[in-house]
Write a protein that holds these residues in place. Structure first.
Motif, PDB file in Angstrom:
ATOM      1  N   SER A  36      83.121   5.348  48.150  1.00 39.43           N
ATOM      2  CA  SER A  36      82.327   6.089  47.174  1.00 39.43           C
ATOM      3  C   SER A  36      80.843   5.914  47.467  1.00 39.43           C
ATOM      4  O   SER A  36      80.073   6.854  47.495  1.00 39.43           O
ATOM      5  N   THR A  37      80.511   4.705  47.700  1.00 36.34           N
ATOM      6  CA  THR A  37      79.110   4.462  48.004  1.00 36.34           C
ATOM      7  C   THR A  37      78.723   5.195  49.283  1.00 36.34           C
ATOM      8  O   THR A  37      77.625   5.710  49.415  1.00 36.34           O
ATOM      9  N   LYS A  38      79.648   5.191  50.165  1.00 35.66           N
ATOM     10  CA  LYS A  38      79.370   5.861  51.425  1.00 35.66           C
ATOM     11  C   LYS A  38      79.007   7.310  51.193  1.00 35.66           C
ATOM     12  O   LYS A  38      78.037   7.821  51.725  1.00 35.66           O
ATOM     13  N   ARG A  39      79.814   7.904  50.370  1.00 35.67           N
ATOM     14  CA  ARG A  39      79.578   9.324  50.170  1.00 35.67           C
ATOM     15  C   ARG A  39      78.234   9.557  49.516  1.00 35.67           C
ATOM     16  O   ARG A  39      77.459  10.405  49.922  1.00 35.67           O
ATOM     17  N   SER A  40      78.022   8.782  48.491  1.00 38.01           N
ATOM     18  CA  SER A  40      76.748   8.981  47.814  1.00 38.01           C
ATOM     19  C   SER A  40      75.601   8.690  48.764  1.00 38.01           C
ATOM     20  O   SER A  40      74.596   9.381  48.792  1.00 38.01           O
ATOM     21  N   GLU A  72      72.862   7.591  61.658  1.00 36.80           N
ATOM     22  CA  GLU A  72      72.561   6.173  61.670  1.00 36.80           C
ATOM     23  C   GLU A  72      72.638   5.608  60.278  1.00 36.80           C
ATOM     24  O   GLU A  72      73.325   4.649  60.007  1.00 36.80           O
ATOM     25  N   SER A  73      71.894   6.214  59.425  1.00 35.22           N
ATOM     26  CA  SER A  73      71.817   5.604  58.110  1.00 35.22           C
ATOM     27  C   SER A  73      73.171   5.538  57.451  1.00 35.22           C
ATOM     28  O   SER A  73      73.565   4.506  56.949  1.00 35.22           O
ATOM     29  N   PRO A  74      73.864   6.629  57.458  1.00 35.93           N
ATOM     30  CA  PRO A  74      75.161   6.522  56.773  1.00 35.93           C
ATOM     31  C   PRO A  74      76.022   5.458  57.408  1.00 35.93           C
ATOM     32  O   PRO A  74      76.684   4.706  56.717  1.00 35.93           O
ATOM     33  N   ASN A  75      75.979   5.423  58.693  1.00 33.83           N
ATOM     34  CA  ASN A  75      76.821   4.428  59.350  1.00 33.83           C
ATOM     35  C   ASN A  75      76.453   3.036  58.906  1.00 33.83           C
ATOM     36  O   ASN A  75      77.288   2.248  58.509  1.00 33.83           O
ATOM     37  N   GLU A  80      72.709  11.025  50.003  1.00 37.22           N
ATOM     38  CA  GLU A  80      71.313  10.625  49.884  1.00 37.22           C
ATOM     39  C   GLU A  80      70.599  10.801  51.204  1.00 37.22           C
ATOM     40  O   GLU A  80      69.480  11.307  51.281  1.00 37.22           O
ATOM     41  N   VAL A  81      71.276  10.318  52.179  1.00 37.82           N
ATOM     42  CA  VAL A  81      70.670  10.431  53.503  1.00 37.82           C
ATOM     43  C   VAL A  81      70.448  11.882  53.845  1.00 37.82           C
ATOM     44  O   VAL A  81      69.422  12.264  54.411  1.00 37.82           O
ATOM     45  N   HIS A  82      71.421  12.633  53.500  1.00 39.86           N
ATOM     46  CA  HIS A  82      71.285  14.050  53.801  1.00 39.86           C
ATOM     47  C   HIS A  82      70.070  14.624  53.083  1.00 39.86           C
ATOM     48  O   HIS A  82      69.280  15.380  53.643  1.00 39.86           O
TER      49      HIS A  82
END
Lengths: 90, 565
Positions: B343-347, B330-333, B351-353
Motif C-alpha cells: 500500500s505504501t508502495k503504491r502511494s 529509483e524512488s519507488p524502488n 507521489e513520486v509520479h
C-alpha cells in the motif's frame, strides 16, 4: 491516478489538448524536430528547440542585416536597391 | 572553452582519485617554472607538466609522467597561462574522465569535508574578481565567457576559492554530494583550488549558483535554479565551441550540480540542441545528477548512492522524460525496499509520479517563460495564446530571414529595369515583415495569407543554384511587377503594401493560378523580365490607381486580379 489528475487539473485538462496541438504545430516549424519522429518529442524539448531556433533566427537576422548594410554601402544610396535593402534591414 | 575543468594537480603518487589522496595537501614544492599538473585521466590522476605532456588516458592505476614532483594545485594559478593551454588539453581528457568518475565508486563522505576544509578555505588565491566575471557571462554566448576566463586566471582561482568559501552551504552540499557523488564533489573542490582557467570560471559560477540555491534546501529545486544558468552556459558553450565547451559545461555541471535533476534535463536538452556530443557528455553528468536530485528528495543518502550507480548505468537516456522516469523508478524502488508494504508502495509511487509530473511541468513552464521573453511584445499570460504567438512569430522570423537572404542574393543581381519596382517592393516587404514581426495578432490576418504563398516563392530562392540566382534578381522585384503587362496591375499591387508582395506573388497572370507551380512563376519572371523596361514606366504612372486596402486578403487580390486583368 487519472481521476486524481483530473480533479487536480480540471481546467488545465482542457487546455492540455490545445497545448498539445500548438506544440505539434510548433514542432512542424522547427527544422530539426520535423525530420525526426515527432511522436516521441516532449513538450519541453519542443519549447527548448523553439527557443534555440528563435535565437538562431535572431542571430541570422542580425548577420543578414549586417551583410545588407555592407551591401548598402557598396551601392549608391539612391538606387532602388538601396531602398530595398533599407527596408529589409528595417 | 576547454577551460571548464581545471586541472587537477595531485601528487604524483596518486594513482586513483580517492578522498585520501585529495585530502593530502600538496606538499612538494613545485618549481614555479614548471608546474606539474595532475590531471584526471580516466578517473586517474596523472602527472603532467604544464608544458603539456602528452595526455594519456591511463587506467586508474597508472601515473603518467610520473616523476615530477607533485604539482601544487594552488600554484597553477600563478602559471595559469601555461596552464590554460594544458588545461585545454586536460579538459579534454577530463571530459572523458568525468565519465569514468561517474562510475567511480565514491568513497567516504567525510573525505569531502576534510577536502573542502583543507582546500577550499585555505586556498584562497584571490580571485574574487572572477566571480563577477564568471557570473556575468553565464548566460552569454560563448565567446564572451572565453575572454574573461583567460584573462584573470588567477582571479578566477581566487574567485572560485572565494565562492567556495562562503560557505558552509557549499560544504554542506558537498557533504551531500560527496555522499552521492563524491567524485564530483572532490572534483569541484579541487577545481576551485586549482584552476582559474576558463572552465573553472564557469564552474565557479555554477557552484556559486548552486551554493546560493542550496542554502534554501538541499533539495533539487534550488539547485535546479542555479542550474538554469548553467544550462544556458553550457548550451551556449556547446553551441559555440564544441567539445571543449561541452566538456566544460558538463564537467561544471557534474561538479556543481549534483543535485540538480531538472537542470540536467535542461542541460541535456540544451546540449542536445547544440550538439549531439555535448549531449552525450551532458547526459553523463545529467543522469547522475538527476539520480542524485531525485534521491535527495527522498531520504537515504546511501540509497542515493546506489541509485546513482544505477542511473549512471542508464546514462544513455538523455531525454528529460527518461530522466524523470528513472527518477520515478529509483524512488519507488527505494521506497518499496524501505517500506516493504504494497500500500505504501503504491502511494509512494503515486507521489513520486506526482513529483516527476510536477518537475516536468516546471520544466515546461520554465521553457515557456523563456520563450515568452524571446517573443517581442508578448503580453499573453495563458499558455495557448502564448504558443500561438510564438508560432506566428517564428513563422515571421523565418520569413524575414528568407527575405533578407533573398535580398542579399538579389542585390548583386539587380536589374536596372526593376529599379522602379524596388521601392514599392521594399516597402511592401518591410511592411510585411513589420507586420509579421509583431504588429499583433490583429494584423496577422493580412500576414497569414502571405505566409501561404510566400513559402512557395521564397522556397524558390532557397533552391537556387547559380542559375537560379539570376532568377532571383528578377524574381525579387517580380512580385511587385510580376503582374502581367497590364499596367494597372502593378499599380494595384503597390498600394497594398502588406499584400504587395503577396499580391504580386499571387498575381502572376490572371490566367495562371499562381500557386500552382513554381516553374510558372519562373517562366513568368523570365518572360516578364523582358518586359521589365517598359513596365516600370507603366507602373510608375499607374501607381495611384486601385489601392486595395492593405488588409485585403490575398484571395481578394488573386481573385480580383484574374478578373480584373
Amino acid at each position: 491516478m487519472s481521476s486524481r489528475r483530473s480533479s487536480q487539473s480540471g481546467v488545465s485538462r482542457i487546455s492540455d489538448d490545445q497545448i498539445i496541438e500548438l506544440v505539434s504545430k510548433l514542432r512542424q516549424l522547427l527544422p530539426e524536430i520535423r525530420n525526426r519522429r515527432s511522436d516521441k518529442v516532449s513538450a519541453s524539448k519542443v519549447l527548448q528547440e523553439t527557443c534555440n531556433y528563435i535565437r538562431n533566427l535572431h542571430k541570422e537576422v542580425d548577420d543578414l542585416s549586417e551583410r545588407l548594410s555592407q551591401l548598402l554601402s557598396t551601392i549608391d544610396a539612391d538606387s532602388a536597391e538601396a531602398a530595398i535593402i533599407r527596408s529589409l534591414i528595417m | 572553452m576547454n577551460h571548464c575543468v581545471p586541472d587537477f594537480e595531485m601528487d604524483d603518487d596518486y594513482s586513483i582519485l580517492s578522498s585520501s589522496t585529495l585530502n593530502r595537501p600538496r606538499k612538494s614544492p613545485v618549481p614555479e617554472d614548471e608546474i606539474m599538473e595532475l590531471l584526471w585521466q580516466n578517473g586517474q590522476l596523472v602527472m603532467q607538466s604544464q608544458n603539456q605532456r602528452s595526455f594519456k588516458k591511463s587506467p586508474p592505476s597508472k601515473h603518467q609522467d610520473g616523476d615530477q614532483s607533485a604539482s601544487k594545485e594552488i600554484r597553477p594559478s600563478h602559471h595559469h597561462h601555461q596552464q590554460q593551454q594544458t588545461v585545454t588539453d586536460n579538459l579534454f581528457m577530463q571530459e572523458d574522465e568525468m565519465a569514468s568518475w561517474l562510475h567511480y565508486p565514491f568513497n567516504d563522505a567525510n573525505f569531502d569535508n576534510d577536502f573542502c576544509a583543507d582546500i577550499l578555505y585555505p586556498s584562497a588565491p584571490c580571485v574574487t574578481s572572477i566571480a563577477t566575471t564568471t557570473a556575468s557571462p553565464p548566460v552569454r554566448p560563448i565567446e564572451q565567457p572565453v575572454e574573461p576566463r583567460h584573462l584573470p586566471v588567477p582571479a578566477s582561482a581566487s574567485a572560485v576559492a572565494s565562492s567556495s568559501r562562503p560557505p558552509i552551504p557549499p560544504v554542506r552540499r558537498t557533504e551531500l554530494e560527496s555522499s552521492r557523488i563524491p567524485n564530483f564533489a572532490h572534483f569541484s573542490r579541487h577545481k576551485v583550488r586549482t584552476e582559474p582557467s576558463g572552465p573553472s570560471n564557469s564552474k565557479s559560477v555554477v557552484r556559486e549558483l548552486t551554493v546560493v540555491d542550496s542554502c534554501d534546501t538541499p533539495a533539487v529545486v534550488p539547485e535546479s535554479r542555479g542550474f538554469r544558468a548553467m544550462p544556458s552556459i553550457s548550451n551556449t558553450e556547446g553551441a559555440s565551441g564544441g567539445n571543449n565547451n561541452n566538456a566544460c559545461g558538463t564537467i561544471a555541471i557534474g561538479a556543481a550540480a549534483v543535485a540538480a535533476s531538472t537542470h540536467s534535463a535542461g542541460v541535456s536538452i540544451g546540449a542536445g540542441a547544440s550538439s549531439r556530443e555535448n549531449l552525450a557528455t551532458c547526459e553523463l553528468t545529467v543522469t547522475s545528477s538527476p539520480g542524485c536530485s531525485s534521491a535527495s528528495a527522498e531520504p537515504a543518502a546511501p540509497k542515493v548512492a546506489a541509485e546513482d550507480r544505477k542511473r549512471k548505468d542508464r546514462e544513455a537516456a538523455g531525454d528529460a522524460e527518461c530522466r524523470s522516469e528513472d527518477a520515478e523508478f529509483e524512488s519507488p524502488n527505494t521506497k518499496k525496499q524501505s517500506r516493504g508494504s504494497t500500500s505504501t508502495k503504491r502511494s509512494r509511487a503515486a507521489e513520486v509520479h506526482n513529483l516527476s509530473e510536477r518537475r516536468r511541468r516546471d520544466r515546461i513552464n520554465e521553457k515557456m517563460r523563456a520563450l515568452q521573453e524571446l517573443i517581442p511584445r508578448c503580453n499573453k499570460s495563458d499558455k495557448a495564446s502564448m504558443l500561438d504567438e510564438a508560432i506566428e512569430y517564428l513563422k515571421s522570423l523565418q520569413l524575414q530571414v528568407q527575405m533578407m537572404s533573398m535580398g542579399c542574393g538579389m542585390v548583386p543581381m539587380m536589374f536596372p529595369g526593376v529599379q522602379q519596382f524596388m521601392p514599392p517592393m521594399g516597402m511592401g516587404m518591410g511592411m510585411g515583415m513589420g507586420m509579421g514581426m509583431g504588429m499583433g495578432m490583429g494584423v496577422d490576418m493580412g500576414m497569414s495569407r502571405p505566409m501561404m504563398p510566400f513559402p512557395n516563392v521564397l522556397a524558390g530562392p532557397s533552391l537556387p543554384t547559380a542559375a537560379a540566382a539570376a532568377h532571383l534578381g528578377p524574381r525579387f522585384p517580380m512580385p511587385a511587377f510580376h503582374m502581367p503587362p497590364p499596367a494597372p496591375d502593378p499599380s494595384r499591387i503597390q498600394p497594398n503594401q502588406p499584400d504587395a508582395m503577396l499580391g504580386s506573388l499571387g498575381l502572376q497572370t490572371p490566367n495562371q493560378p499562381w500557386m500552382s507551380g513554381f516553374a510558372d512563376p519562373y517562366q513568368q519572371y523570365l518572360g516578364l523580365h523582358q518586359m521589365q523596361l517598359p513596365l516600370p514606366q507603366n507602373q510608375a504612372t499607374g501607381q495611384p490607381s486601385s489601392s486595395k486596402p492593405s488588409t485585403s486578403k490575398d484571395a481578394e487580390n488573386l481573385e480580383n486580379h484574374p478578373p480584373g486583368t
